[in-house]
Write an enzyme that holds these catalytic residues in place. Structure first.
Site, mmCIF file in Angstrom:
data_model
loop_
_atom_site.group_PDB
_atom_site.id
_atom_site.type_symbol
_atom_site.label_atom_id
_atom_site.label_comp_id
_atom_site.label_asym_id
_atom_site.label_seq_id
_atom_site.Cartn_x
_atom_site.Cartn_y
_atom_site.Cartn_z
ATOM 1 N N ARG A 41 -2.816 4.426 -6.962
ATOM 2 C CA ARG A 41 -1.444 4.627 -6.486
ATOM 3 C C ARG A 41 -0.820 5.903 -7.057
ATOM 4 O O ARG A 41 -0.019 6.556 -6.381
ATOM 5 C CB ARG A 41 -0.578 3.423 -6.859
ATOM 6 C CG ARG A 41 -0.912 2.245 -5.995
ATOM 7 C CD ARG A 41 -0.164 1.030 -6.419
ATOM 8 N NE ARG A 41 -0.285 -0.008 -5.405
ATOM 9 C CZ ARG A 41 0.020 -1.273 -5.610
ATOM 10 N NH1 ARG A 41 0.472 -1.675 -6.774
ATOM 11 N NH2 ARG A 41 -0.111 -2.145 -4.647
ATOM 12 N N GLY A 71 -5.737 -6.202 1.604
ATOM 13 C CA GLY A 71 -6.575 -6.126 0.407
ATOM 14 C C GLY A 71 -8.028 -6.481 0.623
ATOM 15 O O GLY A 71 -8.927 -5.730 0.235
#
Ligand code: AMP
Length: 397
Positions: free
Chosen positions: A35, A354
């Site tokens: 991220r 995910g």
């Protein structure tokens, strides 16, 4: 509309909302910096254009006020290393001292605000808190797609304080662009592959997709709710008996809308949920007690592949079997490979959620997909057809 491409950042403090909610180990070391890496292009753009980035994010779930384990101080060092610039850490995210620090930033300097969720006003979407945050910058860039489905102070409410100085960062811009290639005006045929454990968690998305897709492949644990809804025997397979009507309704809706709905007709069944199980191929509606379907069978896999390889736009959310166990990974691997093949022929493919991302990575297929979204909740809400506050705020909608 201003964009990160045409905005003049020189001499400006750019407040950048990022998603730095990264995992740490017990020594407070970052175990996966994906991220942070993903936000670098936007931060670097501001730096290259002569601006000063003021970075803000939430981090973990602090309960009431500041907690050292959720301090951004655990992240500053790593970001400094990645940028090659020492990032200054503010003692808080709002207040006089922070405002002064931000105002004193020179071109090329970077500052990180302390965890936004140390203040209740962030998640409440408090306007006064948003106003105080806004005082730390001359413009606002939203680059946190992962929280775009929340109407929080820093992700949406703050927009009103930058009527002419708000824009998407690179990350959120590419997420939205890619999703719109599926949601807004897809090249046809459009095929969605929805897998995973349960129908119940995906009903709204499936119903919404039925208005736009040409083909809908429903796989994984969902299969057995559909098979049972049609009177089949599913043995010990995962099955949501409370959702049989929902499954029938989805089938009815698909027929009405002319959607080609594909559910497995044969499965790889096992006598145990483990690598050591005995397995056999069975018709999806003839699974005896003591056996459970854990992957699609060869006939179904061939059908999935044919549909996928002839598609121009493909959305994949959720594995079609228990891919974590090699024995039951064949179907999901075949789906992934078929998507790569279609993409090579010019299709646009988007993988999100995910488990499908983990699946694509497990089989080394990531490079063959057009776009991989890591957004989770925001992605699912976009696919459900909902307006995301963090996107709407930037667009002024
Ligand atoms: P979800 O979080 O709903 O996308 O579910 C993903 C999980 O569904 C993965 O961990 C898969 O192992 C699991 N799954 C896929 N197919 C089956 C199946 N036939 N029976 C049980 N679990 C499954």
């Amino acid at each position: 509309m201003q964009t990160i491409h045409n905005y003049d950042f020189s001499g400006k403090k750019a407040l950048i909302r990022v998603d730095f909610n990264v995992p740490l180990n017990e020594n407070f070391e970052i175990t996966d910096d994906t991220r942070i890496q993903a936000a670098l292009p936007t931060i670097k753009k501001v730096l290259e254009e002569g601006g000063s980035p003021v970075i803000m994010s939430h981090f973990g779930r602090p309960k009431s006020g500041p907690e050292d384990k959720f301090s951004m101080r655990h992240l500053v060092g790593h970001l400094s290393k990645l940028l090659g610039v020492e990032v200054k850490l503010a003692p808080d995210c709002v207040g006089e001292e922070v405002k002064k620090m931000a105002a004193a930033l020179k071109t090329g300097e970077v500052m990180m605000l302390e965890n936004l969720r140390f203040h209740k006003g962030e998640e409440k979407g408090d306007e006064e808190f948003a106003k105080q945050l806004a005082e730390n910058g001359d413009c606002w860039i939203n680059d946190a797609f992962g929280t775009a489905h929340r109407a929080h102070a820093s992700t949406a409410v703050i927009a009103k304080f930058f009527p002419n100085d708000k824009m998407f960062g690179y990350l959120i811009e590419s997420e939205v662009k890619s999703l719109d290639k599926v949601v807004k005006d897809p090249k046809r045929p459009l095929t969605a592959i929805m897998g995973g454990a349960k129908v119940s968690s995906k009903i709204t998305i499936i119903e919404n997709l039925l208005s736009s897709v040409d083909n809908l492949i429903l796989g994984g644990g969902m299969t057995y709710t559909f098979v049972k809804a049609n009177g089949g025997e599913v043995g010990n397979s995962i099955c949501e008996t409370d959702f049989l009507d929902t499954a029938r309704n989805i089938e009815k809706l698909a027929k009405e809308k002319g959607v080609n709905l594909i559910v497995a007709t044969d499965v790889l069944a096992a006598d145990d949920f483990s690598e050591n199980a005995n397995t056999k191929i069975l018709p999806a509606n003839e699974i005896p007690k003591g056996w459970q379907g854990l992957d699609a069978g060869p006939e179904s896999i061939a059908k999935f592949k044919e549909v996928i390889e002839n598609s121009a736009t493909i959305l994949w959310n959720g594995p079609v079997g228990v891919f974590e166990i090699d024995k039951f990974a064949e179907g999901s691997k075949a789906v992934g490979e078929a998507i790569v093949k279609a993409t090579e022929k010019g299709a646009f493919s988007l993988v999100g959620g995910g488990d499908s991302v983990a699946c694509v990575n497990k089989f080394g297929l990531a490079d063959g997909m057009s776009y991989i979204s890591t957004a989770g909740g925001a992605l699912l809400e976009y696919l459900e057809g909902r307006v995301l506050p963090g996107v709407a705020a930037v667009r002024g909608e």
